[in-house]
Design a protein around this motif. Structure first.
Motif, mmCIF file in Angstrom:
data_model
loop_
_atom_site.group_PDB
_atom_site.id
_atom_site.type_symbol
_atom_site.label_atom_id
_atom_site.label_comp_id
_atom_site.label_asym_id
_atom_site.label_seq_id
_atom_site.Cartn_x
_atom_site.Cartn_y
_atom_site.Cartn_z
ATOM 1 N N VAL A 23 45.030 -45.063 -28.808
ATOM 2 C CA VAL A 23 44.858 -43.546 -27.902
ATOM 3 C C VAL A 23 43.852 -43.677 -27.025
ATOM 4 C CG1 VAL A 23 44.082 -41.162 -28.336
ATOM 5 C CG2 VAL A 23 45.648 -42.188 -29.962
ATOM 6 N N MET A 24 42.658 -44.536 -27.284
ATOM 7 C CA MET A 24 41.534 -44.259 -26.397
ATOM 8 C C MET A 24 41.914 -45.511 -25.141
ATOM 9 S SD MET A 24 39.605 -42.210 -27.428
ATOM 10 C CE MET A 24 38.398 -42.356 -26.131
ATOM 11 N N ASP A 25 42.915 -46.439 -25.595
ATOM 12 C CA ASP A 25 43.213 -47.471 -24.600
ATOM 13 C C ASP A 25 41.995 -48.286 -24.214
ATOM 14 O OD1 ASP A 25 45.104 -49.160 -23.071
ATOM 15 O OD2 ASP A 25 44.815 -47.821 -21.620
ATOM 16 N N LEU A 77 36.790 -52.645 -28.244
ATOM 17 C CA LEU A 77 37.326 -52.656 -29.788
ATOM 18 C C LEU A 77 38.547 -53.091 -30.096
ATOM 19 C CD1 LEU A 77 36.725 -51.235 -32.634
ATOM 20 C CD2 LEU A 77 38.024 -49.287 -31.739
ATOM 21 N N PRO A 78 38.469 -54.214 -30.600
ATOM 22 C CA PRO A 78 39.863 -55.003 -30.838
ATOM 23 C C PRO A 78 40.694 -54.469 -31.909
ATOM 24 C CG PRO A 78 38.151 -56.221 -31.698
ATOM 25 C CD PRO A 78 37.453 -55.103 -30.944
ATOM 26 N N SER A 79 41.908 -54.606 -31.889
ATOM 27 C CA SER A 79 42.981 -53.930 -32.805
ATOM 28 C C SER A 79 42.674 -54.664 -34.188
ATOM 29 C CB SER A 79 44.409 -54.050 -32.459
ATOM 30 O OG SER A 79 44.929 -55.443 -31.960
ATOM 31 N N PRO A 80 43.387 -54.381 -35.228
ATOM 32 C CA PRO A 80 43.170 -55.046 -36.276
ATOM 33 C C PRO A 80 43.972 -56.301 -36.460
ATOM 34 C CG PRO A 80 43.666 -52.822 -36.927
ATOM 35 C CD PRO A 80 43.789 -52.735 -35.508
ATOM 36 N N LYS A 81 45.066 -56.467 -35.702
ATOM 37 C CA LYS A 81 45.985 -57.576 -35.405
ATOM 38 C C LYS A 81 45.327 -58.509 -34.826
ATOM 39 C CE LYS A 81 50.342 -59.122 -33.602
ATOM 40 N NZ LYS A 81 49.468 -60.061 -32.582
ATOM 41 N N LEU A 82 44.411 -58.287 -33.649
ATOM 42 C CA LEU A 82 43.481 -59.186 -33.129
ATOM 43 C C LEU A 82 42.361 -59.862 -33.998
ATOM 44 C CD1 LEU A 82 43.128 -57.862 -29.437
ATOM 45 C CD2 LEU A 82 44.628 -59.534 -30.241
#
Length: 271
Positions: free
Chosen positions: A43-45, A51-56
């Motif tokens: 959402v915040m892009d 802020l990395p994604s959980p996957k990263l």
């Protein structure tokens, strides 16, 4: 005979149920946090550097697993060594303080001073004096972890039930016997509580010290890895190291709990 065998089995089953009751809520909370985290990133892009994604982060954990494991071992060794030294020093100071109210009033404020001074302010000085090495990390860890242990042990040694003290006075027990038979057994639960409170502080102290030690030598602790990855703007790796630090704190706390329940069960078991 059947009664004797049933009690340990029932006790073991009860402990397993208690362990499951603790782990399950933790897993549920983790499963709830991950989708919220992923949604926030989308959402915040925000870029991965912010802020990395959980996957990263999970990919960073896997790709740097050897460094993270080595960092956990290095930081864990410093935290455990510092915690053990804090237990020895803190218990000795508690015994000293319990024997003299004047000495306690004269020296205890300095213990509070060590607790209130920000460790990030004195860590650089300690490292300059001691050097960019493992020993400096342990010294910082001891300073951070010392106060809760000293305070808890002192409280346990001087906080006694009046009827117990009256009983020892009635039988004319010496100060040595009172310390050995009454004060020390009474202080053991307090020591365990203070040590548990210091486990997280020990990990924090070790990592803070490694922020500075890692900048002056080839040090492989988690704090040094965080500093290196932060400088290279590798945020997923920094978050992965943060999770490793949290896991290290949990492991150290579990180790203290296990040791206290096996070696000190006589004083802790209220059943």
């Amino acid at each position: 005979m059947s009664t004797i065998k049933t009690k340990p089995a029932a006790s073991l089953a009860s402990k397993l149920m208690q362990g499951a009751a603790t782990v399950v809520p933790l897993m549920i909370v983790a499963l709830l946090i991950l989708p919220v985290w992923q949604a926030l990133v989308m959402v915040m892009d925000w870029p991965p550097a912010v802020l990395p994604s959980p996957k990263l982060v999970f990919e960073a954990m896997y790709s740097t697993r050897a460094l993270l494991i080595g960092g956990m071992l290095t930081t864990g060794a410093a935290a455990a060594t510092g915690l053990l030294a804090a237990i020895v020093v803190g218990t000795s100071l508690g015994l000293l303080f319990s024997q003299s109210a004047r000495l306690r009033l004269a020296l205890f404020p300095y213990m509070i001073f060590l607790q209130t001074v920000p460790i990030i302010a004195i860590a650089p000085l300690l490292i300059i004096w001691s050097g960019y090495q493992f020993r400096s990390v342990v010294i910082v860890t001891v300073i951070v972890a010392l106060f809760p242990i000293t305070n808890s042990v002192t409280t346990g040694l001087i906080t006694l039930r009046k009827q117990w003290e009256d009983l020892f006075i009635l039988y004319g027990a010496s100060r040595y016997k009172k310390l050995l038979r009454l004060q020390i057994p009474n202080a053991i639960p307090y020591l365990v509580l203070g040590t548990k409170n210091s486990t997280g502080l020990a990990v924090i102290g070790a990592i803070v010290a490694e922020f500075f030690v890692g900048s002056g030598a080839s040090y492989k602790g988690l704090g040094a890895l965080m500093t290196k990855w932060q400088g290279a703007i590798k945020t997923p790796e920094v978050v992965a190291a943060l999770f490793a630090s949290t896991l290290l704190g949990l492991i150290l706390f579990a180790a203290v709990e296990l040791i206290s329940r096996t070696l000190l069960r006589r004083w802790l078991d209220k059943d």
